[in-house]
Design a protein around this motif. Structure first.
Motif, PDB file in Angstrom:
ATOM      1  N   ILE A 138       4.063  85.508   1.154  1.00  0.00           N
ATOM      2  CA  ILE A 138       4.396  84.972  -0.135  1.00  0.00           C
ATOM      3  C   ILE A 138       4.942  86.078  -1.088  1.00  0.00           C
ATOM      4  O   ILE A 138       5.945  85.837  -1.840  1.00  0.00           O
ATOM      5  CB  ILE A 138       3.182  84.286  -0.904  1.00  0.00           C
ATOM      6  CG1 ILE A 138       2.818  83.028   0.013  1.00  0.00           C
ATOM      7  CG2 ILE A 138       3.242  84.122  -2.174  1.00  0.00           C
ATOM      8  CD1 ILE A 138       1.496  82.503  -0.416  1.00  0.00           C
ATOM      9  N   LEU A 139       4.658  87.215  -0.638  1.00  0.00           N
ATOM     10  CA  LEU A 139       4.815  88.460  -1.706  1.00  0.00           C
ATOM     11  C   LEU A 139       4.536  89.678  -1.047  1.00  0.00           C
ATOM     12  O   LEU A 139       3.503  89.719  -0.506  1.00  0.00           O
ATOM     13  CB  LEU A 139       3.986  88.326  -3.272  1.00  0.00           C
ATOM     14  CG  LEU A 139       4.136  89.621  -4.111  1.00  0.00           C
ATOM     15  CD1 LEU A 139       5.641  89.323  -4.750  1.00  0.00           C
ATOM     16  CD2 LEU A 139       3.105  89.455  -5.039  1.00  0.00           C
ATOM     17  N   GLU A 140       5.498  90.551  -0.990  1.00  0.00           N
ATOM     18  CA  GLU A 140       5.508  91.966  -0.329  1.00  0.00           C
ATOM     19  C   GLU A 140       5.958  92.990  -1.227  1.00  0.00           C
ATOM     20  O   GLU A 140       7.000  92.604  -2.062  1.00  0.00           O
ATOM     21  CB  GLU A 140       6.144  92.008   0.809  1.00  0.00           C
ATOM     22  CG  GLU A 140       5.556  91.097   2.074  1.00  0.00           C
ATOM     23  CD  GLU A 140       4.070  91.704   2.401  1.00  0.00           C
ATOM     24  OE1 GLU A 140       3.977  93.043   2.448  1.00  0.00           O
ATOM     25  OE2 GLU A 140       3.174  90.756   2.351  1.00  0.00           O
ATOM     26  N   GLY A 141       5.548  94.190  -1.205  1.00  0.00           N
ATOM     27  CA  GLY A 141       6.265  95.332  -1.867  1.00  0.00           C
ATOM     28  C   GLY A 141       7.368  95.858  -1.124  1.00  0.00           C
ATOM     29  O   GLY A 141       8.318  95.769  -1.397  1.00  0.00           O
ATOM     30  N   ILE A 142       6.964  96.171  -0.006  1.00  0.00           N
ATOM     31  CA  ILE A 142       7.988  96.521   1.021  1.00  0.00           C
ATOM     32  C   ILE A 142       7.879  96.076   2.334  1.00  0.00           C
ATOM     33  O   ILE A 142       8.883  95.864   3.160  1.00  0.00           O
ATOM     34  CB  ILE A 142       7.785  98.160   1.297  1.00  0.00           C
ATOM     35  CG1 ILE A 142       9.268  98.834   1.957  1.00  0.00           C
ATOM     36  CG2 ILE A 142       6.527  98.642   2.175  1.00  0.00           C
ATOM     37  CD1 ILE A 142       9.094 100.247   2.092  1.00  0.00           C
ATOM     38  N   GLY A 143       6.833  95.190   2.716  1.00  0.00           N
ATOM     39  CA  GLY A 143       6.825  94.692   3.985  1.00  0.00           C
ATOM     40  C   GLY A 143       6.730  95.404   5.174  1.00  0.00           C
ATOM     41  O   GLY A 143       7.428  95.352   6.335  1.00  0.00           O
ATOM     42  N   LEU A 144       5.612  96.349   5.058  1.00  0.00           N
ATOM     43  CA  LEU A 144       5.330  97.270   6.164  1.00  0.00           C
ATOM     44  C   LEU A 144       5.035  96.723   7.282  1.00  0.00           C
ATOM     45  O   LEU A 144       5.723  97.420   8.448  1.00  0.00           O
ATOM     46  CB  LEU A 144       4.197  98.327   5.733  1.00  0.00           C
ATOM     47  CG  LEU A 144       3.930  99.563   6.630  1.00  0.00           C
ATOM     48  CD1 LEU A 144       5.292 100.360   6.877  1.00  0.00           C
ATOM     49  CD2 LEU A 144       2.874 100.259   5.994  1.00  0.00           C
ATOM     50  N   THR A 145       4.318  95.725   7.543  1.00  0.00           N
ATOM     51  CA  THR A 145       4.023  95.139   8.777  1.00  0.00           C
ATOM     52  C   THR A 145       5.084  94.447   9.816  1.00  0.00           C
ATOM     53  O   THR A 145       5.043  94.896  10.846  1.00  0.00           O
ATOM     54  CB  THR A 145       2.745  93.922   8.794  1.00  0.00           C
ATOM     55  OG1 THR A 145       3.292  92.934   8.149  1.00  0.00           O
ATOM     56  CG2 THR A 145       1.665  94.684   7.931  1.00  0.00           C
ATOM     57  N   ILE A 146       6.195  94.125   8.953  1.00  0.00           N
ATOM     58  CA  ILE A 146       7.418  93.838   9.445  1.00  0.00           C
ATOM     59  C   ILE A 146       8.102  94.960  10.327  1.00  0.00           C
ATOM     60  O   ILE A 146       8.371  94.837  11.560  1.00  0.00           O
ATOM     61  CB  ILE A 146       8.528  93.130   8.285  1.00  0.00           C
ATOM     62  CG1 ILE A 146       7.723  91.882   7.894  1.00  0.00           C
ATOM     63  CG2 ILE A 146       9.901  92.733   9.232  1.00  0.00           C
ATOM     64  CD1 ILE A 146       8.668  91.125   6.700  1.00  0.00           C
ATOM     65  N   ALA A 147       8.207  96.174   9.760  1.00  0.00           N
ATOM     66  CA  ALA A 147       8.814  97.330  10.306  1.00  0.00           C
ATOM     67  C   ALA A 147       7.826  97.899  11.363  1.00  0.00           C
ATOM     68  O   ALA A 147       8.506  98.198  12.441  1.00  0.00           O
ATOM     69  CB  ALA A 147       8.832  98.492   9.211  1.00  0.00           C
ATOM     70  N   GLU A 148       6.729  97.666  11.320  1.00  0.00           N
ATOM     71  CA  GLU A 148       5.865  98.053  12.322  1.00  0.00           C
ATOM     72  C   GLU A 148       5.881  97.165  13.549  1.00  0.00           C
ATOM     73  O   GLU A 148       5.919  97.566  14.511  1.00  0.00           O
ATOM     74  CB  GLU A 148       4.322  97.984  11.797  1.00  0.00           C
ATOM     75  CG  GLU A 148       3.755  99.173  10.789  1.00  0.00           C
ATOM     76  CD  GLU A 148       2.378  98.985  10.341  1.00  0.00           C
ATOM     77  OE1 GLU A 148       2.231  99.980   9.596  1.00  0.00           O
ATOM     78  OE2 GLU A 148       1.869  97.682  10.312  1.00  0.00           O
ATOM     79  N   ALA A 149       6.004  95.716  13.202  1.00  0.00           N
ATOM     80  CA  ALA A 149       6.146  94.836  14.420  1.00  0.00           C
ATOM     81  C   ALA A 149       7.273  95.042  15.039  1.00  0.00           C
ATOM     82  O   ALA A 149       7.446  95.023  16.376  1.00  0.00           O
ATOM     83  CB  ALA A 149       6.203  93.275  13.770  1.00  0.00           C
ATOM     84  N   LEU A 150       8.565  95.378  14.287  1.00  0.00           N
ATOM     85  CA  LEU A 150       9.809  95.592  15.085  1.00  0.00           C
ATOM     86  C   LEU A 150       9.682  96.959  15.860  1.00  0.00           C
ATOM     87  O   LEU A 150      10.229  97.026  16.957  1.00  0.00           O
ATOM     88  CB  LEU A 150      11.008  95.744  13.661  1.00  0.00           C
ATOM     89  CG  LEU A 150      11.368  94.397  13.210  1.00  0.00           C
ATOM     90  CD1 LEU A 150      12.106  94.873  11.826  1.00  0.00           C
ATOM     91  CD2 LEU A 150      11.958  93.529  14.094  1.00  0.00           C
ATOM     92  N   SER A 151       9.065  97.817  15.242  1.00  0.00           N
ATOM     93  CA  SER A 151       8.959  99.173  15.889  1.00  0.00           C
ATOM     94  C   SER A 151       7.993  98.842  17.208  1.00  0.00           C
ATOM     95  O   SER A 151       8.213  99.784  18.306  1.00  0.00           O
ATOM     96  CB  SER A 151       8.122 100.158  15.278  1.00  0.00           C
ATOM     97  OG  SER A 151       8.998 100.530  13.960  1.00  0.00           O
ATOM     98  N   SER A 152       7.218  97.779  17.073  1.00  0.00           N
ATOM     99  CA  SER A 152       6.353  97.607  18.454  1.00  0.00           C
ATOM    100  C   SER A 152       7.230  96.692  19.441  1.00  0.00           C
ATOM    101  O   SER A 152       6.606  96.137  20.415  1.00  0.00           O
ATOM    102  CB  SER A 152       5.065  96.803  17.940  1.00  0.00           C
ATOM    103  OG  SER A 152       4.270  97.947  17.082  1.00  0.00           O
ATOM    104  N   GLY A 153       8.408  96.294  19.181  1.00  0.00           N
ATOM    105  CA  GLY A 153       9.430  95.521  20.029  1.00  0.00           C
ATOM    106  C   GLY A 153       8.843  94.152  19.920  1.00  0.00           C
ATOM    107  O   GLY A 153       9.235  93.381  20.804  1.00  0.00           O
ATOM    108  N   LEU A 154       8.468  93.624  18.612  1.00  0.00           N
ATOM    109  CA  LEU A 154       8.218  92.195  18.397  1.00  0.00           C
ATOM    110  C   LEU A 154       9.406  91.459  17.554  1.00  0.00           C
ATOM    111  O   LEU A 154       9.750  92.058  16.424  1.00  0.00           O
ATOM    112  CB  LEU A 154       6.974  91.985  17.701  1.00  0.00           C
ATOM    113  CG  LEU A 154       5.579  92.383  18.450  1.00  0.00           C
ATOM    114  CD1 LEU A 154       4.365  91.925  17.608  1.00  0.00           C
ATOM    115  CD2 LEU A 154       5.610  91.995  19.898  1.00  0.00           C
ATOM    116  N   PRO A 155      10.203  90.506  18.249  1.00  0.00           N
ATOM    117  CA  PRO A 155      10.901  89.815  16.888  1.00  0.00           C
ATOM    118  C   PRO A 155      10.061  89.173  15.903  1.00  0.00           C
ATOM    119  O   PRO A 155       8.847  88.997  16.084  1.00  0.00           O
ATOM    120  CB  PRO A 155      11.565  88.599  17.791  1.00  0.00           C
ATOM    121  CG  PRO A 155      10.867  88.504  19.316  1.00  0.00           C
ATOM    122  CD  PRO A 155      10.159  89.906  19.356  1.00  0.00           C
ATOM    123  N   VAL A 156      10.718  89.075  14.549  1.00  0.00           N
ATOM    124  CA  VAL A 156       9.743  88.647  13.694  1.00  0.00           C
ATOM    125  C   VAL A 156      10.270  87.425  13.134  1.00  0.00           C
ATOM    126  O   VAL A 156      11.609  87.127  12.818  1.00  0.00           O
ATOM    127  CB  VAL A 156       9.841  89.746  12.343  1.00  0.00           C
ATOM    128  CG1 VAL A 156       9.107  89.291  11.303  1.00  0.00           C
ATOM    129  CG2 VAL A 156       9.259  91.042  13.007  1.00  0.00           C
TER     130      VAL A 156
END
Length: 170
Positions: free
Chosen positions: A82-100
């Motif tokens: 609903i609200l993010e400052g930077i969305g760090l977990t998205i970058a972490e997931a992509l770095s882990s090879g997960l489509p988001v």
């Protein structure tokens, strides 16, 4: 996989659980990492949570986990926040090879595109009670369901999508 953190409401966890419960796939499993007990946090959907757990379609990991987290448990990262400052977990997931799969709103849509995930339509924007500067966004549950269903219906392309997610992060 979904990370609910300390505030599952802000992460859209309740919408995710409701949408996932309507998914048309017997083999899909949702893994949620939360630092709060979800049944207590969401008493209105505790019945759905229990049903999914009893059917072994939902695994709730409710504890603090250090880096690099639990992304390795998933094939797709679902984050209808609903609200993010930077969305760090998205970058972490992509770095882990997960489509988001995430909300089609900034900053989430600044990380995710059609090559590395799916953007979920926004149902409504609204202000917090404290008049916080950034508006909150609530994803459309049907759009979220359709995005998850896409991956369930196209399991054969997930390895290639995981590779694209990692390449994008690099």
């Amino acid at each position: 996989f979904h990370s609910a953190g300390m505030n599952p409401l802000r992460k859209g966890t309740d919408i995710l659980i409701r949408a996932f419960s309507k998914l048309n796939n017997k083999n899909a499993k949702l893994i949620i990492h939360s630092q709060k007990p979800l049944k207590e946090f969401f008493p209105k959907i505790s019945g759905i949570i229990k049903k999914l757990e009893d059917e072994e379609k939902l695994l709730c990991i409710e504890k603090t986990v250090g880096a690099p987290g639990l992304y390795y448990l998933g094939d797709v990262y679902v984050y209808p926040t609903i609200l993010e400052g930077i969305g760090l977990t998205i970058a972490e997931a992509l770095s882990s090879g997960l489509p988001v799969i995430t909300s089609d709103n900034a900053p989430m849509n600044e990380f995710v595109n059609n090559e590395n995930g799916k953007l979920v339509k926004i149902k409504r924007f609204y202000k917090r009670d404290d008049d916080y500067y950034w508006p909150l966004c609530e994803v459309d549950e049907m759009s979220l369901l359709e995005s998850m269903q896409y991956y369930c219906d196209n399991l054969d392309i997930i390895p290639a999508l995981k590779k694209k997610a990692r390449e994008y992060a690099e």
